[in-house]
Write a protein that holds these residues in place. Structure first.
Motif, PDB file in Angstrom:
ATOM      1  N   UNK A 144       0.435  -0.908   0.336  1.00 48.79           N
ATOM      2  CA  UNK A 144       0.525   0.119  -0.331  1.00 48.79           C
ATOM      3  C   UNK A 144       0.847   0.903  -0.073  1.00 48.79           C
ATOM      4  N   UNK A 145       2.656   1.564   0.727  1.00 42.11           N
ATOM      5  CA  UNK A 145       2.866   2.724   0.579  1.00 42.11           C
ATOM      6  C   UNK A 145       3.432   2.948  -0.821  1.00 42.11           C
ATOM      7  N   UNK A 146       3.540   4.240  -1.170  1.00 43.28           N
ATOM      8  CA  UNK A 146       4.749   4.018  -2.141  1.00 43.28           C
ATOM      9  C   UNK A 146       5.739   3.966  -2.592  1.00 43.28           C
ATOM     10  N   UNK A 147       5.939   3.576  -1.276  1.00 45.06           N
ATOM     11  CA  UNK A 147       7.876   3.180  -1.345  1.00 45.06           C
ATOM     12  C   UNK A 147       7.869   1.019  -1.692  1.00 45.06           C
ATOM     13  N   UNK A 148       6.726   0.668  -1.647  1.00 45.24           N
ATOM     14  CA  UNK A 148       6.638  -0.592  -2.070  1.00 45.24           C
ATOM     15  C   UNK A 148       6.524  -0.517  -3.485  1.00 45.24           C
ATOM     16  N   UNK A 149       6.676  -0.053  -4.390  1.00 44.61           N
ATOM     17  CA  UNK A 149       6.062   0.354  -5.857  1.00 44.61           C
ATOM     18  C   UNK A 149       7.392  -0.127  -6.251  1.00 44.61           C
ATOM     19  N   UNK A 150       8.740   0.382  -6.393  1.00 45.59           N
ATOM     20  CA  UNK A 150       9.522  -0.227  -6.884  1.00 45.59           C
ATOM     21  C   UNK A 150      10.313  -1.119  -6.847  1.00 45.59           C
ATOM     22  N   UNK A 151       9.736  -1.971  -5.397  1.00 44.37           N
ATOM     23  CA  UNK A 151      10.464  -2.873  -5.028  1.00 44.37           C
ATOM     24  C   UNK A 151       9.663  -4.742  -5.708  1.00 44.37           C
ATOM     25  N   UNK A 152      10.617  -5.456  -4.839  1.00 42.06           N
ATOM     26  CA  UNK A 152       9.880  -6.928  -5.537  1.00 42.06           C
ATOM     27  C   UNK A 152       8.324  -7.063  -4.950  1.00 42.06           C
ATOM     28  N   UNK A 153       7.991  -7.309  -5.789  1.00 43.24           N
ATOM     29  CA  UNK A 153       6.054  -8.220  -5.452  1.00 43.24           C
ATOM     30  C   UNK A 153       6.887  -8.829  -3.621  1.00 43.24           C
ATOM     31  N   UNK A 154       7.024 -10.130  -3.632  1.00 47.09           N
ATOM     32  CA  UNK A 154       7.160 -10.380  -2.602  1.00 47.09           C
ATOM     33  C   UNK A 154       7.518  -9.630  -1.953  1.00 47.09           C
ATOM     34  N   UNK A 155       8.027  -8.660  -1.045  1.00 39.13           N
ATOM     35  CA  UNK A 155       8.699  -7.775   0.023  1.00 39.13           C
ATOM     36  C   UNK A 155       7.232  -7.331   0.154  1.00 39.13           C
ATOM     37  N   UNK A 156       6.398  -7.133   1.637  1.00 37.86           N
ATOM     38  CA  UNK A 156       5.106  -6.673   2.132  1.00 37.86           C
ATOM     39  C   UNK A 156       5.131  -6.668   2.529  1.00 37.86           C
ATOM     40  N   UNK A 157       6.190  -6.332   3.904  1.00 40.53           N
ATOM     41  CA  UNK A 157       6.372  -5.515   4.890  1.00 40.53           C
ATOM     42  C   UNK A 157       7.695  -4.773   5.306  1.00 40.53           C
ATOM     43  N   UNK A 162      23.305   6.344  -9.709  1.00 42.86           N
ATOM     44  CA  UNK A 162      22.483   5.835 -10.810  1.00 42.86           C
ATOM     45  C   UNK A 162      21.219   6.668 -11.007  1.00 42.86           C
ATOM     46  N   UNK A 163      21.160   6.859 -12.254  1.00 45.05           N
ATOM     47  CA  UNK A 163      19.364   7.871 -12.596  1.00 45.05           C
ATOM     48  C   UNK A 163      18.881   7.933 -11.767  1.00 45.05           C
ATOM     49  N   UNK A 164      17.701   8.560 -11.169  1.00 43.29           N
ATOM     50  CA  UNK A 164      16.710   8.432 -10.610  1.00 43.29           C
ATOM     51  C   UNK A 164      16.244   6.897 -10.599  1.00 43.29           C
ATOM     52  N   UNK A 165      15.789   6.174  -9.754  1.00 41.22           N
ATOM     53  CA  UNK A 165      15.360   4.919  -9.921  1.00 41.22           C
ATOM     54  C   UNK A 165      13.751   4.365  -8.363  1.00 41.22           C
ATOM     55  N   UNK A 166      13.074   5.368  -8.299  1.00 34.80           N
ATOM     56  CA  UNK A 166      12.223   5.834  -7.476  1.00 34.80           C
ATOM     57  C   UNK A 166      12.242   7.556  -7.725  1.00 34.80           C
ATOM     58  N   UNK A 167      10.528   7.192  -7.564  1.00 35.12           N
ATOM     59  CA  UNK A 167       9.746   8.993  -7.314  1.00 35.12           C
ATOM     60  C   UNK A 167       9.517   9.199  -6.468  1.00 35.12           C
ATOM     61  N   UNK A 168       9.077   8.588  -4.937  1.00 36.99           N
ATOM     62  CA  UNK A 168       8.375   9.395  -3.759  1.00 36.99           C
ATOM     63  C   UNK A 168      10.321   9.714  -3.061  1.00 36.99           C
TER      64      UNK A 168
END
Length: 495
Positions: free
Chosen positions: A122-135, A233-239
């Protein structure tokens, strides 16, 4: 007092001493912050991972300093929230919660919010991370423009009467009954002799060399040089959150929003035996950082994504541990003051977050020899540019744009978050972009270069583009050449 070393500890001590009314001379063999103090991970932090090594005293001291520093320089420091994705195979959740509880409560907080658990789905920081990382977990620390912090301490010291000599080194000194006679040499070979009642050896990775080879003194403490390398690196996430990633080797790395368009990833910890002036990242370290970050992000990071790297040598206290990551980040101060002879104070170890406290302790060590009467004063004193009506660079930026509507929004933002209230000195009586003089490259105008030469000891394009600012990331080699050309033509006149 003669202070040797223009990193964070040397400039912090020079500032503290000058504010107590002492006559201070600081010498730095290169540019201010040209080595360790500009090669950090840019964090004002307690050091969450040091809790695992039972460094409770160090962590508490650093946590106490975070908000002191945030108030002193809100233009170059600001709060930052960190996300730690939970990897059950590395550390159990109860251990992380316990560590964060300690981190929240070891020192009083007024500015920084506490930690909490989050749902990465649910948190914006989760968007660029692996899907199995839930917590995950979120906690607070601070961000700093490290090289600017050094320069602002030197600037404040100078405004309180200190003399700052860059590109000048101590080449010899003789101890007398009540003073030192010291020989200084510039990079152009010019020499001068000065007398000082005390010498402070804040030479960082060169502290041992200065003691033994230059001052001919012995030491009871030693340092262990550990290399820390980073990639950008170039920007990896937007939050606007940063990440702290755990690794199977028990190390952690950070992935941090950087300079608007980039992501900073680091650091490594490797024993370093070479010349600290020649330290550089190697291919194995680049691969390690890419692989470690790729364990968490959905999109793998490759060496081709890296646009810039930097490395520095951390002068850590020598300890009998094999793992460089486990070596303490605390410091020791060694006072050599035999009888009535002139004292020598050497600084071993330390970290950016605790530099101000280190400077106070250094002055307490020298109090008996120097006899000054002024007490501690830096805790409530803003650094140059930090004397804002509200300790918030965003609020100051809004007022700056109202006062100078002709400033482009991006330039107003950068000035507010680089120079703070000193923007008014930089801009002077200009009432249009034309008033800032020639545009050298990107959004760098001649007025800024003149300001950096006159007030911040800038002498080369590298000083400007990679230490006073990080414009080097934005203007490329052509921009760097343009700045170098300006210095070749105008340095003497601007100074």
């Amino acid at each position: 007092m003669l202070v040797v070393g223009g990193g964070i500890n040397g400039t912090g001590i020079a500032r503290d001493a000058a504010g107590r009314g002492l006559r201070v001379l600081l010498v730095e063999q290169d540019d201010l912050a040209s080595h360790t103090s500009s090669a950090s991970t840019k964090l004002i932090h307690g050091g969450l991972r040091y809790l695992e090594y039972y460094e409770f005293g160090l962590v508490r001291k650093a946590l106490q300093e975070r908000e002191v520093l945030l108030r002193a320089a809100p233009h170059i420091m600001w709060p930052l929230r960190f996300v730690m994705p939970h990897m059950p195979n590395l550390r159990p959740a109860w251990m992380i919660r316990a560590g964060l509880f300690l981190y929240d409560h070891l020192a009083r907080r007024e500015i920084l919010p506490g930690s909490r658990g989050i749902d990465l789905r649910q948190h914006p920081a989760g968007a660029p991370l692996r899907r199995d990382l839930t917590r995950g977990f979120v906690y607070s620390d601070g961000w700093v423009q490290d090289a600017r912090l050094v320069v602002l301490n030197a600037q404040d010291a100078a405004e309180r009467g200190a003399t700052i000599l860059t590109r000048t080194r101590l080449v010899g000194a003789q101890r007398g009954e009540h003073s030192w006679t010291a020989q200084l040499e510039t990079t152009t070979g010019e020499r001068q002799t000065v007398r000082a009642r005390a010498i402070v050896n804040a030479a960082g990775p060169w502290v041992g060399h200065l003691l033994g080879d230059v001052l001919r003194q012995s030491a009871t403490h030693r340092i262990r040089n550990v290399k820390g390398s980073h990639i950008v690196t170039r920007k990896l996430f937007d939050h606007d959150h940063a990440y702290i990633f755990q690794n199977p080797d028990k190390r952690i790395i950070f992935a941090i929003p950087y300079e608007r368009d980039f992501t900073l990833i680091g650091t490594t910890d490797i024993e370093y035996l070479g010349d600290p002036a020649n330290v550089a990242i190697n291919d194995d370290e680049v691969a390690y950082l890419c692989k470690s970050a790729s364990e968490y992000f959905t999109r793998p990071i490759t060496q081709g994504d890296v646009v810039w790297t930097y490395a520095g040598v951390r002068p850590l206290m020598e300890e009998d541990v094999s793992n460089p990551s486990a070596v303490t980040r605390d410091y020791k101060l060694e006072l050599d003051a035999p009888g009535t002879r002139a004292p020598l104070l050497s600084v071993f170890g330390g970290k950016i977050t605790t530099y101000r406290r280190l400077a106070e302790e250094a002055m307490s060590h020298l109090h008996g020899a120097l006899g000054f009467t002024h007490g501690d004063w830096t805790a409530g004193a803003p650094l140059p540019g930090g004397d804002m009506a509200q300790p918030d660079a965003g609020v100051f930026e809004t007022s700056l744009r109202a006062q100078m509507p002709w400033l482009p929004a991006s330039l107003a933002h950068r000035y507010a978050h680089t120079y703070g209230t000193r923007t008014h000195v930089l801009v002077g009586d200009a009432d249009s972009l034309d008033g800032l003089g020639q545009r050298i490259c990107g959004e760098l105008y001649e007025a800024e270069l003149r300001y950096l030469v006159q007030h911040e000891w800038a002498r080369t394009a590298q000083d400007v583009l990679w230490r006073r600012t990080k414009l080097g990331l934005h203007v490329g080699k052509e921009g760097e050449a343009a700045v170098a050309k300006w210095f070749a033509q105008h340095l003497e006149m601007a100074a």
